[in-house]
Motif scaffolding. Sequence first.
Motif, PDB file in Angstrom:
ATOM      1  N   SER A  69       0.830  -1.218   0.000  1.00  0.00           N
ATOM      2  CA  SER A  69       0.000   0.000   0.000  1.00  0.00           C
ATOM      3  C   SER A  69       0.856   1.256   0.000  1.00  0.00           C
ATOM      4  CB  SER A  69      -0.948   0.007   1.211  1.00  0.00           C
ATOM      5  OG  SER A  69      -1.819  -1.089   1.155  1.00  0.00           O
ATOM      6  N   SER A  70       1.999   1.184  -0.657  1.00  0.00           N
ATOM      7  CA  SER A  70       2.949   2.299  -0.662  1.00  0.00           C
ATOM      8  C   SER A  70       2.622   3.291  -1.771  1.00  0.00           C
ATOM      9  CB  SER A  70       4.359   1.751  -0.862  1.00  0.00           C
ATOM     10  OG  SER A  70       5.273   2.785  -1.125  1.00  0.00           O
ATOM     11  N   SER A  71       2.964   4.568  -1.514  1.00  0.00           N
ATOM     12  CA  SER A  71       2.831   5.580  -2.553  1.00  0.00           C
ATOM     13  C   SER A  71       3.762   5.264  -3.719  1.00  0.00           C
ATOM     14  CB  SER A  71       3.161   6.963  -1.981  1.00  0.00           C
ATOM     15  OG  SER A  71       4.423   6.958  -1.348  1.00  0.00           O
ATOM     16  N   PHE A  72       4.797   4.503  -3.450  1.00  0.00           N
ATOM     17  CA  PHE A  72       5.718   4.067  -4.498  1.00  0.00           C
ATOM     18  C   PHE A  72       4.960   3.357  -5.610  1.00  0.00           C
ATOM     19  CE2 PHE A  72       8.765   1.162  -6.406  1.00  0.00           C
ATOM     20  CZ  PHE A  72       9.939   1.890  -6.447  1.00  0.00           C
ATOM     21  N   PRO A  74       8.632  10.022 -12.732  1.00  0.00           N
ATOM     22  CA  PRO A  74       8.161   9.169 -11.627  1.00  0.00           C
ATOM     23  C   PRO A  74       8.727   9.614 -10.273  1.00  0.00           C
ATOM     24  CG  PRO A  74       8.836   7.836 -13.490  1.00  0.00           C
ATOM     25  CD  PRO A  74       9.292   9.223 -13.782  1.00  0.00           C
ATOM     26  N   ALA A  75      10.006  10.037 -10.262  1.00  0.00           N
ATOM     27  CA  ALA A  75      10.598  10.509  -9.014  1.00  0.00           C
ATOM     28  C   ALA A  75       9.958  11.819  -8.568  1.00  0.00           C
ATOM     29  CB  ALA A  75      12.103  10.690  -9.188  1.00  0.00           C
ATOM     30  N   ILE A  76       9.595  12.662  -9.529  1.00  0.00           N
ATOM     31  CA  ILE A  76       8.915  13.918  -9.197  1.00  0.00           C
ATOM     32  C   ILE A  76       7.548  13.620  -8.577  1.00  0.00           C
ATOM     33  CG2 ILE A  76       7.920  16.026 -10.169  1.00  0.00           C
ATOM     34  CD1 ILE A  76      10.175  15.894 -12.309  1.00  0.00           C
ATOM     35  N   MET A  77       6.883  12.592  -9.088  1.00  0.00           N
ATOM     36  CA  MET A  77       5.612  12.171  -8.476  1.00  0.00           C
ATOM     37  C   MET A  77       5.812  11.784  -7.016  1.00  0.00           C
ATOM     38  SD  MET A  77       3.996   9.796 -11.477  1.00  0.00           S
ATOM     39  CE  MET A  77       3.941  10.345 -13.197  1.00  0.00           C
ATOM     40  N   MET A  78       6.862  10.993  -6.748  1.00  0.00           N
ATOM     41  CA  MET A  78       7.163  10.601  -5.370  1.00  0.00           C
ATOM     42  C   MET A  78       7.444  11.834  -4.517  1.00  0.00           C
ATOM     43  SD  MET A  78       7.017   7.344  -4.764  1.00  0.00           S
ATOM     44  CE  MET A  78       8.008   7.257  -3.278  1.00  0.00           C
ATOM     45  N   MET A  79       8.203  12.758  -5.082  1.00  0.00           N
ATOM     46  CA  MET A  79       8.534  13.982  -4.352  1.00  0.00           C
ATOM     47  C   MET A  79       7.274  14.746  -3.984  1.00  0.00           C
ATOM     48  SD  MET A  79      11.140  17.072  -5.472  1.00  0.00           S
ATOM     49  CE  MET A  79      10.274  17.437  -7.008  1.00  0.00           C
ATOM     50  N   LEU A  95      -2.063   9.593   3.009  1.00  0.00           N
ATOM     51  CA  LEU A  95      -2.884  10.105   1.918  1.00  0.00           C
ATOM     52  C   LEU A  95      -3.727   8.961   1.380  1.00  0.00           C
ATOM     53  CD1 LEU A  95      -0.282  12.237  -0.104  1.00  0.00           C
ATOM     54  CD2 LEU A  95      -1.781  12.975   1.757  1.00  0.00           C
ATOM     55  N   SER A  96      -4.924   9.268   0.955  1.00  0.00           N
ATOM     56  CA  SER A  96      -5.772   8.237   0.365  1.00  0.00           C
ATOM     57  C   SER A  96      -5.194   7.807  -0.984  1.00  0.00           C
ATOM     58  CB  SER A  96      -7.198   8.754   0.171  1.00  0.00           C
ATOM     59  OG  SER A  96      -7.213   9.752  -0.844  1.00  0.00           O
ATOM     60  N   LYS A  97      -5.579   6.629  -1.441  1.00  0.00           N
ATOM     61  CA  LYS A  97      -5.123   6.152  -2.744  1.00  0.00           C
ATOM     62  C   LYS A  97      -5.555   7.107  -3.858  1.00  0.00           C
ATOM     63  CE  LYS A  97      -5.013   1.246  -1.513  1.00  0.00           C
ATOM     64  NZ  LYS A  97      -5.597  -0.104  -1.765  1.00  0.00           N
ATOM     65  N   ILE A  98      -6.761   7.629  -3.722  1.00  0.00           N
ATOM     66  CA  ILE A  98      -7.253   8.577  -4.721  1.00  0.00           C
ATOM     67  C   ILE A  98      -6.402   9.839  -4.732  1.00  0.00           C
ATOM     68  CG2 ILE A  98      -9.186  10.060  -5.352  1.00  0.00           C
ATOM     69  CD1 ILE A  98      -9.646   7.178  -6.050  1.00  0.00           C
ATOM     70  N   HIS A  99      -6.043  10.317  -3.534  1.00  0.00           N
ATOM     71  CA  HIS A  99      -5.223  11.522  -3.428  1.00  0.00           C
ATOM     72  C   HIS A  99      -3.841  11.278  -4.032  1.00  0.00           C
ATOM     73  CE1 HIS A  99      -4.147  15.208  -0.703  1.00  0.00           C
ATOM     74  NE2 HIS A  99      -3.830  15.388  -1.959  1.00  0.00           N
ATOM     75  N   MET A 100      -3.241  10.102  -3.718  1.00  0.00           N
ATOM     76  CA  MET A 100      -1.919   9.790  -4.266  1.00  0.00           C
ATOM     77  C   MET A 100      -1.969   9.674  -5.779  1.00  0.00           C
ATOM     78  SD  MET A 100      -0.011   7.217  -1.589  1.00  0.00           S
ATOM     79  CE  MET A 100      -1.339   6.035  -1.403  1.00  0.00           C
ATOM     80  N   LEU A 101      -3.009   9.035  -6.284  1.00  0.00           N
ATOM     81  CA  LEU A 101      -3.127   8.886  -7.727  1.00  0.00           C
ATOM     82  C   LEU A 101      -3.344  10.244  -8.393  1.00  0.00           C
ATOM     83  CD1 LEU A 101      -3.174   6.995 -10.116  1.00  0.00           C
ATOM     84  CD2 LEU A 101      -5.637   6.654  -9.747  1.00  0.00           C
ATOM     85  N   TRP A 102      -4.130  11.097  -7.754  1.00  0.00           N
ATOM     86  CA  TRP A 102      -4.361  12.445  -8.290  1.00  0.00           C
ATOM     87  C   TRP A 102      -3.054  13.225  -8.362  1.00  0.00           C
ATOM     88  CZ3 TRP A 102      -3.766  17.334  -6.005  1.00  0.00           C
ATOM     89  CH2 TRP A 102      -4.293  18.391  -6.747  1.00  0.00           C
ATOM     90  N   ILE A 103      -2.238  13.155  -7.301  1.00  0.00           N
ATOM     91  CA  ILE A 103      -0.941  13.849  -7.300  1.00  0.00           C
ATOM     92  C   ILE A 103      -0.039  13.278  -8.384  1.00  0.00           C
ATOM     93  CG2 ILE A 103       1.163  14.232  -5.991  1.00  0.00           C
ATOM     94  CD1 ILE A 103      -0.560  14.351  -3.438  1.00  0.00           C
ATOM     95  N   ALA A 104      -0.050  11.947  -8.502  1.00  0.00           N
ATOM     96  CA  ALA A 104       0.804  11.294  -9.508  1.00  0.00           C
ATOM     97  C   ALA A 104       0.417  11.751 -10.910  1.00  0.00           C
ATOM     98  CB  ALA A 104       0.700   9.785  -9.389  1.00  0.00           C
ATOM     99  N   LEU A 105      -0.872  11.756 -11.202  1.00  0.00           N
ATOM    100  CA  LEU A 105      -1.349  12.148 -12.532  1.00  0.00           C
ATOM    101  C   LEU A 105      -1.092  13.627 -12.782  1.00  0.00           C
ATOM    102  CD1 LEU A 105      -4.698  10.163 -12.618  1.00  0.00           C
ATOM    103  CD2 LEU A 105      -2.673   9.730 -14.020  1.00  0.00           C
TER     104      LEU A 105
END
Length: 284
Positions: free
Chosen positions: A23-26, A243-248, A272-282
Amino acid sequence: MSQTTYDTEKIEIYINDIVKSSSSSFYWAMRLLPTYKKNAIFAIYAFCRQIDDIADEPAPIEIKKQRLNDWIKAINDIYEGKNPTYNPIACYLKKIVHAFSLPKEEFLELIRGMEMDTHDALNPPSLDTLRLYCRRVAGAVGLLSIHIFGAIDDKSKRFAIALGEALQLTNILRDTQEDFDMGRIYLPKEFLEANGIGDLLPNEIISNPAISNVRKKLADLAELRYTEARMLLTPENKNALKPAIMMMNIYHKILEKMQERGWDKISPKVKLSKIHMLWIALRS
């Protein structure tokens, strides 16, 4: 897993399950990569999870050291051209080591970082020791990852080290209570001593109001490393390092949420919720 299942497809499924179950943001940042790069990054993460679990398991230090030494043997076998058929993840690492020219030393640095977790050098550490630990357990991951991303210029390497420290310090701030429950304090002794709590017992440190100042000072250091990482992004490396910027961005949001909550509050762990992490990643 038995040796009869050590074919590439089954190992990839096994590794993907390890990453997904964490369940990692990674997972949310790296799953957007092309498949062959994603599988390579996931294999590095699975390796990290394996050695991290060794450091965390309730076993005698001698057993932990032996199991970490087994991994050193596996890494040496890979770079000597041998087939580590006794370990499915090592088998897959051999494939990506050659495909992406991954540096052996960074795998060994990761193991050295886990070795630091098996004794009292980190309880609490000096600031220099803490930064060495961050370099080993996080900077090494970054330096392996940029080979897969395809950005290995000098600024990208410095970016990987700066960001690795920022992420690890954020982890330490997020996991203060959890680490304490495992008998670990990663807060630098210089920061503790400056706030008059360096000589206290662990349970007294964690409950002392001055812990807020200590955590804020560590957060300031993390913020400096995030800033340094951002300054090392260039038009030439920015796209490859996405991808590293997404992690940052994900981890910096966690740092911001902890700051908003107040550094005196060490639990519950900020997530952070999965939705929030995915939103930041996108969005990244």
